[in-house]
Write a protein that holds these residues in place. Structure first.
Motif, PDB file in Angstrom:
ATOM      1  N   VAL A 126     -80.618 -67.301 -76.860  1.00  0.00           N
ATOM      2  CA  VAL A 126     -81.004 -68.941 -76.428  1.00  0.00           C
ATOM      3  C   VAL A 126     -80.737 -69.856 -77.639  1.00  0.00           C
ATOM      4  N   THR A 127     -81.586 -69.134 -78.896  1.00  0.00           N
ATOM      5  CA  THR A 127     -81.352 -70.007 -80.087  1.00  0.00           C
ATOM      6  C   THR A 127     -79.960 -70.308 -80.528  1.00  0.00           C
ATOM      7  N   ALA A 128     -79.015 -69.524 -80.378  1.00  0.00           N
ATOM      8  CA  ALA A 128     -77.760 -69.742 -80.758  1.00  0.00           C
ATOM      9  C   ALA A 128     -76.982 -70.892 -79.934  1.00  0.00           C
ATOM     10  N   ARG A 129     -77.396 -70.931 -78.592  1.00  0.00           N
ATOM     11  CA  ARG A 129     -76.958 -72.049 -77.679  1.00  0.00           C
ATOM     12  C   ARG A 129     -77.848 -73.041 -77.987  1.00  0.00           C
ATOM     13  N   GLY A 130     -79.107 -73.156 -78.431  1.00  0.00           N
ATOM     14  CA  GLY A 130     -79.504 -74.368 -78.800  1.00  0.00           C
ATOM     15  C   GLY A 130     -78.968 -74.955 -80.099  1.00  0.00           C
ATOM     16  N   ILE A 131     -78.571 -74.317 -81.021  1.00  0.00           N
ATOM     17  CA  ILE A 131     -77.874 -74.744 -82.098  1.00  0.00           C
ATOM     18  C   ILE A 131     -76.369 -75.281 -81.632  1.00  0.00           C
ATOM     19  N   LEU A 132     -75.934 -74.696 -80.759  1.00  0.00           N
ATOM     20  CA  LEU A 132     -74.691 -75.039 -80.408  1.00  0.00           C
ATOM     21  C   LEU A 132     -74.796 -76.527 -79.538  1.00  0.00           C
ATOM     22  N   THR A 133     -75.987 -76.586 -78.797  1.00  0.00           N
ATOM     23  CA  THR A 133     -76.263 -78.056 -78.620  1.00  0.00           C
ATOM     24  C   THR A 133     -76.677 -79.203 -79.528  1.00  0.00           C
ATOM     25  N   ILE A 134     -77.039 -78.705 -80.482  1.00  0.00           N
ATOM     26  CA  ILE A 134     -77.582 -79.776 -81.594  1.00  0.00           C
ATOM     27  C   ILE A 134     -76.198 -80.154 -82.409  1.00  0.00           C
ATOM     28  N   MET A 135     -75.292 -78.989 -82.289  1.00  0.00           N
ATOM     29  CA  MET A 135     -73.875 -79.276 -82.966  1.00  0.00           C
ATOM     30  C   MET A 135     -72.941 -80.398 -82.048  1.00  0.00           C
ATOM     31  N   ALA A 136     -73.265 -80.219 -80.911  1.00  0.00           N
ATOM     32  CA  ALA A 136     -72.631 -81.229 -79.974  1.00  0.00           C
ATOM     33  C   ALA A 136     -73.213 -82.559 -80.153  1.00  0.00           C
ATOM     34  N   PHE A 137     -74.511 -82.568 -80.192  1.00  0.00           N
ATOM     35  CA  PHE A 137     -75.326 -84.155 -80.218  1.00  0.00           C
ATOM     36  C   PHE A 137     -74.825 -84.601 -81.641  1.00  0.00           C
ATOM     37  N   ASP A 138     -74.728 -83.569 -82.731  1.00  0.00           N
ATOM     38  CA  ASP A 138     -74.119 -84.176 -84.073  1.00  0.00           C
ATOM     39  C   ASP A 138     -72.734 -84.793 -83.929  1.00  0.00           C
ATOM     40  N   ARG A 139     -71.867 -83.788 -83.331  1.00  0.00           N
ATOM     41  CA  ARG A 139     -70.577 -84.628 -83.041  1.00  0.00           C
ATOM     42  C   ARG A 139     -70.561 -85.927 -82.198  1.00  0.00           C
ATOM     43  N   TYR A 140     -71.582 -86.093 -81.252  1.00  0.00           N
ATOM     44  CA  TYR A 140     -71.689 -87.433 -80.522  1.00  0.00           C
ATOM     45  C   TYR A 140     -72.093 -88.275 -81.512  1.00  0.00           C
ATOM     46  N   VAL A 141     -73.015 -88.306 -82.249  1.00  0.00           N
ATOM     47  CA  VAL A 141     -73.504 -89.376 -83.099  1.00  0.00           C
ATOM     48  C   VAL A 141     -72.321 -89.634 -84.312  1.00  0.00           C
ATOM     49  N   ALA A 142     -71.595 -88.627 -84.666  1.00  0.00           N
ATOM     50  CA  ALA A 142     -70.555 -88.963 -85.635  1.00  0.00           C
ATOM     51  C   ALA A 142     -69.318 -89.705 -85.141  1.00  0.00           C
ATOM     52  N   ILE A 143     -69.093 -89.533 -83.785  1.00  0.00           N
ATOM     53  CA  ILE A 143     -67.874 -90.139 -82.997  1.00  0.00           C
ATOM     54  C   ILE A 143     -68.326 -91.453 -82.701  1.00  0.00           C
ATOM     55  N   CYS A 144     -69.552 -91.568 -81.629  1.00  0.00           N
ATOM     56  CA  CYS A 144     -69.801 -92.704 -81.102  1.00  0.00           C
ATOM     57  C   CYS A 144     -70.606 -93.754 -81.738  1.00  0.00           C
ATOM     58  N   ASN A 145     -71.232 -93.275 -82.852  1.00  0.00           N
ATOM     59  CA  ASN A 145     -72.359 -94.138 -83.677  1.00  0.00           C
ATOM     60  C   ASN A 145     -71.830 -93.920 -85.177  1.00  0.00           C
ATOM     61  N   PRO A 146     -70.867 -93.826 -85.553  1.00  0.00           N
ATOM     62  CA  PRO A 146     -70.246 -93.683 -87.210  1.00  0.00           C
ATOM     63  C   PRO A 146     -71.068 -94.303 -88.195  1.00  0.00           C
ATOM     64  N   LEU A 147     -71.239 -95.639 -87.827  1.00  0.00           N
ATOM     65  CA  LEU A 147     -72.058 -96.445 -88.758  1.00  0.00           C
ATOM     66  C   LEU A 147     -73.421 -96.080 -89.037  1.00  0.00           C
ATOM     67  N   HIS A 148     -74.087 -95.463 -87.926  1.00  0.00           N
ATOM     68  CA  HIS A 148     -75.372 -95.363 -88.023  1.00  0.00           C
ATOM     69  C   HIS A 148     -75.940 -93.708 -88.478  1.00  0.00           C
ATOM     70  N   TYR A 149     -74.707 -92.894 -88.484  1.00  0.00           N
ATOM     71  CA  TYR A 149     -74.748 -91.661 -88.498  1.00  0.00           C
ATOM     72  C   TYR A 149     -75.693 -90.982 -89.590  1.00  0.00           C
ATOM     73  N   THR A 150     -75.525 -91.456 -90.741  1.00  0.00           N
ATOM     74  CA  THR A 150     -76.568 -91.082 -92.042  1.00  0.00           C
ATOM     75  C   THR A 150     -78.004 -91.280 -91.705  1.00  0.00           C
ATOM     76  N   SER A 151     -78.016 -92.565 -90.938  1.00  0.00           N
ATOM     77  CA  SER A 151     -79.503 -93.007 -90.839  1.00  0.00           C
ATOM     78  C   SER A 151     -79.891 -92.306 -89.774  1.00  0.00           C
ATOM     79  N   ILE A 152     -79.486 -91.740 -88.606  1.00  0.00           N
ATOM     80  CA  ILE A 152     -79.833 -90.947 -87.603  1.00  0.00           C
ATOM     81  C   ILE A 152     -79.956 -89.465 -88.127  1.00  0.00           C
ATOM     82  N   MET A 153     -79.055 -88.831 -88.472  1.00  0.00           N
ATOM     83  CA  MET A 153     -79.086 -87.385 -88.967  1.00  0.00           C
ATOM     84  C   MET A 153     -79.553 -87.199 -90.380  1.00  0.00           C
TER      85      MET A 153
END
Length: 344
Positions: A126-153
């Motif tokens: 379950v932890t592995a799937r949780g990390i995959l979920t986090i990585m999906a969120f990370d990709r969402y922030v990087a693509i949809c909010n690139p200007l705020h990526y460093t301040s969010i992550m």
């Protein structure tokens, strides 16, 4: 190879739901696993051993380069190193015991050891799937909010997300494991899987486990569905955002997400196939064991290869690391030759 008739306990010795642990309580379990394969066991042993070595080597390399290479300091590589650590730990909970069972006629595990293995096997999955979920969120922030990526992550957010993945997996695993552990076990004690699979162990309880089964299934669905829905939601939002981009930006976004999407697809497809194999009646116990084994090994085995092949930064970092290792091995020999010439 083993059946209940070989044991001092049989199904006729099952007690009622009021049974308690006593002098007849099981003190160990016999791991049957794939011991019925006969001569094919040694072939499976070699394949499994080589696969385990590759899993440890590939994931260790990813952890090493992400921790030592300053060029891989982005949150994506931090999450990737955590996924590699979980994959190594996940396979280590089961594969060494399976390798032992393939070489011996009888493989046993203590009752506490069985439930410790059960907890970490499910929890790390379950932890592995949780990390995959986090990585999906990370990709969402990087693509949809690139200007705020460093301040969010930020680093603090990264640590909180990883802690959340571990906490969520513990929440989904601990209640069902405790309930299964508290059941009385008075025989038989043969676990049909190659490890202490929760459903296989619950079948050996000398009491009604219907509530345990419901609780376990509920938490499995919570773990799988929540992470799956969050991943799908992230990629749906990414897809909406990508439609508004130009062709070049779309290709870049696709390259950014393709590796993670591949890993997610393999992970959830393998898990779904295992569930189907348990529900479909024409699967033999040996077939189910092989399918379960494949699910255990597949993602940890393929993840390093997929990320290494599809991620240029990671691939270049691995090449630089291997070059440093080769240089460190060659230069001392040259120094020794120079000293020898000077002495002459």
């Amino acid at each position: 190879m083993f059946s209940d008739s070989h044991l001092p306990w049989s199904s006729s010795h099952r007690s009622s739901s009021n049974s308690t642990r006593g002098s007849d309580a099981v003190t160990f379990f016999i791991i049957q696993g794939l011991t019925s394969l006969g001569e094919k066991q040694i072939i499976l042993f070699v394949i499994l051993l080589l696969g385990y070595i590759i899993i440890l080597g590939g994931n260790s390399m990813i952890i090493f380069v992400t921790l030592t290479d300053p060029k891989l300091s982005s949150p994506m590589y931090f999450f990737l190193s955590n996924l590699s650590f979980v994959d190594m730990s996940y396979t280590t909970t089961t594969i060494p015991k399976m390798l032992s069972s393939l070489l011996s006629d009888v493989t046993t595990i203590s009752v506490p050891g069985c439930f410790i293995q059960m907890f970490f096997f499910v929890q790390l999955s379950v932890t592995a799937r949780g990390i995959l979920t986090i990585m999906a969120f990370d990709r969402y922030v990087a693509i949809c909010n690139p200007l705020h990526y460093t301040s969010i992550m930020t680093q603090r957010v990264q640590l909180l997300l990883i802690a959340g993945a571990w906490g969520f997996s513990t929440f989904c695993t601990l209640p069902a494991t405790i309930m299964t552990f508290c059941q009385p076990y008075c025989g038989p004690n043969v676990v049909r899987q190659g490890w202490c699979d929760p459903s296989s162990v619950r079948q050996l309880a000398c009491a009604d486990t219907s509530v345990d089964n419901i609780v376990s299934l509920s938490f499995v669905l919570v773990g799988l569905l929540n992470t799956g829905v969050l991943i799908l939601t992230s990629y749906f939002l990414i897809g909406v955002s990508v439609l508004r981009m130009g062709v070049a930006q779309r290709l870049k976004a696709f390259k950014t997400c393709a590796t993670h999407l591949t890993v997610v697809t393999i992970s959830y497809t393998a898990t779904s196939f295992v569930y189907i194999s348990y529900r479909v009646g024409n699967f033999s116990p040996e077939d189910r064991n092989i399918v379960g084994l494949g699910n255990t090994v597949l993602s940890p085995f393929l993840n390093p290869m997929i990320y290494s092949l599809r991620n240029k930064e990671l691939r270049d970092s691995i090449k630089r690391t291997l070059s440093r290792f080769r240089s460190a091995a060659v230069f001392p020999k040259k120094d020794i030759n120079i000293l020898t010439k000077n002495c002459n």
